[in-house]
Design a protein around this motif. Sequence first.
Motif, PDB file in Angstrom:
ATOM      1  N   TYR A  74       0.967  -1.316   0.098  1.00 26.33           N
ATOM      2  CA  TYR A  74      -0.065   0.074  -0.075  1.00 26.33           C
ATOM      3  C   TYR A  74       0.844   1.201   0.027  1.00 26.33           C
ATOM      4  O   TYR A  74       1.915   1.336   0.152  1.00 26.33           O
ATOM      5  CB  TYR A  74      -1.139  -0.138   1.211  1.00 26.33           C
ATOM      6  CG  TYR A  74      -0.203   0.165   2.406  1.00 26.33           C
ATOM      7  CD1 TYR A  74      -0.158   1.676   3.232  1.00 26.33           C
ATOM      8  CD2 TYR A  74      -0.034  -0.866   3.648  1.00 26.33           C
ATOM      9  CE1 TYR A  74       0.356   1.719   4.320  1.00 26.33           C
ATOM     10  CE2 TYR A  74       0.271  -0.647   4.594  1.00 26.33           C
ATOM     11  CZ  TYR A  74       0.457   0.503   5.094  1.00 26.33           C
ATOM     12  OH  TYR A  74       1.143   0.829   6.364  1.00 26.33           O
ATOM     13  N   GLU A  75       0.489   2.308  -0.128  1.00 28.74           N
ATOM     14  CA  GLU A  75       0.821   3.740  -0.126  1.00 28.74           C
ATOM     15  C   GLU A  75       0.351   4.684   0.727  1.00 28.74           C
ATOM     16  O   GLU A  75      -0.869   4.487   0.917  1.00 28.74           O
ATOM     17  CB  GLU A  75       1.097   4.094  -1.733  1.00 28.74           C
ATOM     18  CG  GLU A  75      -0.298   4.594  -2.236  1.00 28.74           C
ATOM     19  CD  GLU A  75      -0.158   5.252  -3.517  1.00 28.74           C
ATOM     20  OE1 GLU A  75      -0.778   6.388  -3.820  1.00 28.74           O
ATOM     21  OE2 GLU A  75       0.768   4.842  -4.522  1.00 28.74           O
ATOM     22  N   THR A  76       0.915   5.750   0.978  1.00 32.63           N
ATOM     23  CA  THR A  76       0.385   6.897   1.848  1.00 32.63           C
ATOM     24  C   THR A  76       1.190   8.256   1.049  1.00 32.63           C
ATOM     25  O   THR A  76       2.404   8.132   0.436  1.00 32.63           O
ATOM     26  CB  THR A  76       0.782   6.827   3.239  1.00 32.63           C
ATOM     27  OG1 THR A  76      -0.043   7.858   3.758  1.00 32.63           O
ATOM     28  CG2 THR A  76       1.962   7.060   3.556  1.00 32.63           C
ATOM     29  N   THR A  77       0.474   9.281   0.919  1.00 30.67           N
ATOM     30  CA  THR A  77       0.980  10.318   0.543  1.00 30.67           C
ATOM     31  C   THR A  77       1.215  11.447   1.606  1.00 30.67           C
ATOM     32  O   THR A  77       0.526  11.426   2.682  1.00 30.67           O
ATOM     33  CB  THR A  77      -0.044  10.937  -0.749  1.00 30.67           C
ATOM     34  OG1 THR A  77      -1.468  11.226   0.035  1.00 30.67           O
ATOM     35  CG2 THR A  77      -0.139  10.139  -1.725  1.00 30.67           C
ATOM     36  N   GLN A  78       2.123  12.098   1.224  1.00 28.48           N
ATOM     37  CA  GLN A  78       2.786  13.294   2.371  1.00 28.48           C
ATOM     38  C   GLN A  78       2.578  14.618   1.386  1.00 28.48           C
ATOM     39  O   GLN A  78       2.982  14.809   0.369  1.00 28.48           O
ATOM     40  CB  GLN A  78       4.279  13.124   2.620  1.00 28.48           C
ATOM     41  CG  GLN A  78       4.572  14.198   3.517  1.00 28.48           C
ATOM     42  CD  GLN A  78       6.120  13.972   3.956  1.00 28.48           C
ATOM     43  OE1 GLN A  78       6.751  12.747   3.772  1.00 28.48           O
ATOM     44  NE2 GLN A  78       6.626  14.606   4.535  1.00 28.48           N
ATOM     45  N   ARG A 105       3.576   7.714   7.671  1.00 27.90           N
ATOM     46  CA  ARG A 105       1.782   7.633   8.075  1.00 27.90           C
ATOM     47  C   ARG A 105       1.554   8.696   9.155  1.00 27.90           C
ATOM     48  O   ARG A 105       0.479   8.867   9.103  1.00 27.90           O
ATOM     49  CB  ARG A 105       1.672   6.142   8.424  1.00 27.90           C
ATOM     50  CG  ARG A 105       1.859   5.183   7.374  1.00 27.90           C
ATOM     51  CD  ARG A 105       2.251   3.743   7.583  1.00 27.90           C
ATOM     52  NE  ARG A 105       3.002   3.627   8.600  1.00 27.90           N
ATOM     53  CZ  ARG A 105       3.889   2.441   9.184  1.00 27.90           C
ATOM     54  NH1 ARG A 105       3.245   1.269   8.567  1.00 27.90           N
ATOM     55  NH2 ARG A 105       4.783   2.188   9.757  1.00 27.90           N
ATOM     56  N   ASP A 111      -2.315  11.277   4.254  1.00 27.17           N
ATOM     57  CA  ASP A 111      -3.691  10.781   3.892  1.00 27.17           C
ATOM     58  C   ASP A 111      -3.922   9.599   5.032  1.00 27.17           C
ATOM     59  O   ASP A 111      -2.791   9.169   5.329  1.00 27.17           O
ATOM     60  CB  ASP A 111      -3.786  10.349   2.514  1.00 27.17           C
ATOM     61  CG  ASP A 111      -3.068   8.939   2.210  1.00 27.17           C
ATOM     62  OD1 ASP A 111      -3.401   7.900   2.593  1.00 27.17           O
ATOM     63  OD2 ASP A 111      -1.966   9.289   1.573  1.00 27.17           O
ATOM     64  N   THR A 112      -4.804   9.145   5.505  1.00 30.58           N
ATOM     65  CA  THR A 112      -4.936   8.187   6.465  1.00 30.58           C
ATOM     66  C   THR A 112      -5.721   6.826   5.870  1.00 30.58           C
ATOM     67  O   THR A 112      -6.107   6.189   6.695  1.00 30.58           O
ATOM     68  CB  THR A 112      -5.887   8.636   7.610  1.00 30.58           C
ATOM     69  OG1 THR A 112      -7.341   9.221   7.177  1.00 30.58           O
ATOM     70  CG2 THR A 112      -5.213   9.946   8.213  1.00 30.58           C
ATOM     71  N   TRP A 114      -4.348   4.417   4.835  1.00 27.90           N
ATOM     72  CA  TRP A 114      -3.750   3.103   5.173  1.00 27.90           C
ATOM     73  C   TRP A 114      -4.377   2.604   6.137  1.00 27.90           C
ATOM     74  O   TRP A 114      -4.038   1.276   6.618  1.00 27.90           O
ATOM     75  CB  TRP A 114      -2.103   3.496   5.349  1.00 27.90           C
ATOM     76  CG  TRP A 114      -2.014   4.571   6.450  1.00 27.90           C
ATOM     77  CD1 TRP A 114      -2.032   5.765   6.394  1.00 27.90           C
ATOM     78  CD2 TRP A 114      -1.902   4.555   7.870  1.00 27.90           C
ATOM     79  NE1 TRP A 114      -1.569   6.267   7.573  1.00 27.90           N
ATOM     80  CE2 TRP A 114      -1.573   5.440   8.330  1.00 27.90           C
ATOM     81  CE3 TRP A 114      -1.845   3.009   8.519  1.00 27.90           C
ATOM     82  CZ2 TRP A 114      -1.460   5.661   9.858  1.00 27.90           C
ATOM     83  CZ3 TRP A 114      -1.593   3.215   9.904  1.00 27.90           C
ATOM     84  CH2 TRP A 114      -1.213   4.344  10.642  1.00 27.90           C
TER      85      TRP A 114
END
Length: 202
Positions: A74-78, A105, A111-112, A114
């Motif tokens: 999975y990915e998360t963005t900053q 994270r 974004d949450t 995840w």
Amino acid sequence: MPDREQPPAGGDTDRPRTRTLTTVLAGFDEGRAARFRGLVLGELVRSMRAARAPGVVHLFLLPPRPGRTRFTLYETTQPINLEVPVPEAIRQVVEALHEAARDPRQVAGADTGWREVDAGADAFYLGSGARFAHPAPHGSTVARLVDHTALSVTLQGDPPRLALQASAPVVFQERTYPVTPDIPAVQQPPFVLIDTIVRFLR
């Protein structure tokens, strides 16, 4: 975010908040490493086809749950401030990671999504990238993995066609993509940013 076959257990655990797969990937033979890079490439391609928002991207691998044999990518963005010079943008991104105990994270404004698949934040850090909205309609992504692999990915045309440049072999959808000796994107500011991030988090 689909599940994939299980990799060997292990990984670096010296970070208080974020574990990485640096040691595990270093132990892969060439064929296995190429296939694993293909799994990561698949996640990047799916995100581009889904038209997810551009920006800084962090990749994670969640080990299988007890009694299961499959893992999840999975990915998360900053968030990133594009209104300042590149060196200042890099400083702000790294400072935010430092304040979040080196866990992307937990960065303010990240974004949450995840949490839906990894509520315990148990996943291993794989690398970081930058996703762009152009060229339309699917854009492009550059990424650096913790094993130092550089990826430059573009989807163009209708139907979309994958153009890949990689610093190490990649096996994706039964095709082997050879090494690209010189990847122009590596010299550009977005790659300077993600290289700084990966060095900080490894």
